[in-house]
Design a protein around this motif. Structure first.
Motif, PDB file in Angstrom:
ATOM      1  N   ALA A   1      -2.761   0.700   3.181  1.00 47.92           N
ATOM      2  CA  ALA A   1      -1.861  -0.437   3.018  1.00 47.92           C
ATOM      3  C   ALA A   1      -0.866  -0.130   1.912  1.00 47.92           C
TER       4      ALA A   1
ATOM      5  N   ALA B   1       1.860  -0.727   8.719  1.00 44.27           N
ATOM      6  CA  ALA B   1       0.968  -0.656   7.559  1.00 44.27           C
ATOM      7  C   ALA B   1       0.870  -2.063   6.978  1.00 44.27           C
ATOM      8  N   PRO B   2      -0.335  -2.534   6.676  1.00 44.78           N
ATOM      9  CA  PRO B   2      -0.443  -3.833   6.016  1.00 44.78           C
ATOM     10  C   PRO B   2       0.318  -3.799   4.683  1.00 44.78           C
TER      11      PRO B   2
ATOM     12  N   ILE C   1      -4.835  -4.402  -2.502  1.00 46.24           N
ATOM     13  CA  ILE C   1      -5.059  -3.439  -1.423  1.00 46.24           C
ATOM     14  C   ILE C   1      -6.215  -2.530  -1.804  1.00 46.24           C
TER      15      ILE C   1
ATOM     16  N   ASN D   1       6.922  -4.151   6.999  1.00 45.33           N
ATOM     17  CA  ASN D   1       6.057  -4.905   7.915  1.00 45.33           C
ATOM     18  C   ASN D   1       6.243  -4.492   9.370  1.00 45.33           C
TER      19      ASN D   1
ATOM     20  N   GLY E   1      -4.360   3.106  -0.233  1.00 49.17           N
ATOM     21  CA  GLY E   1      -2.969   2.966   0.168  1.00 49.17           C
ATOM     22  C   GLY E   1      -2.013   3.447  -0.893  1.00 49.17           C
TER      23      GLY E   1
END
Length: 145
Positions: free
Chosen positions: A72, A118-119, A23, A114, A26
């Motif tokens: 993320a 947010a990734p 990432i 998920n 994040g």
């Protein structure tokens, strides 16, 4: 369940020399599962991680969560977070969940994350992982779900 949250400029995890997740801005989140945890703990922890305000607003105060910051989450299973460290010089692992249960609850945690926009990238449960992290701040929080 336990999460150690670290605000990150970037973070990655490798297994056997191969990068499996990465990432940029994040939260690098290490996740421990105790023997008393269940699905509700996993869901509650995911909700808290997604909502936790670790990022600065325009006034420089930590008032922005990972979703609103455009970041993320890198979720890494780490059974040692649930260890008993209350005495001696060696951790006891009695409080940790059995691997099959912990793996299932880690998967529930990731699935719940998920759903929160947010990734999410993940480490590999049960693997010998190498984690690289540039902690931003540093900002680190320990939370329970």
């Amino acid at each position: 369940m336990i999460a150690l949250l670290q605000r990150a400029q970037r973070a990655s995890v490798s297994v056997d020399g191969t990068s499996i997740a990465h990432i940029e801005t994040g939260i690098c989140t290490f996740v421990g599962v105790t023997a008393t945890d269940d699905h509700s703990n996993a869901a509650r922890l995911a909700k808290r991680v997604a909502a936790y305000r670790l990022f600065s607003d325009s006034a420089g105060r930590m008032n922005v969560n990972v979703v609103d910051a455009g970041g993320a989450v890198l979720a890494i299973p780490q059974f040692t977070l649930a260890a008993d460290t209350s005495r001696g010089n060696r951790a006891g692992f009695g409080p940790t969940a059995e691997p099959a249960i912990a793996n299932t609850l880690f998967d529930v945690f990731v699935a719940e994350l998920n759903t929160r926009d947010a990734p999410v990238a993940t480490g590999r449960f049960g693997a010998d992982m190498q984690v690289e992290l540039v902690n931003d701040g540093p900002v680190t929080f320990w939370i329970e779900g």
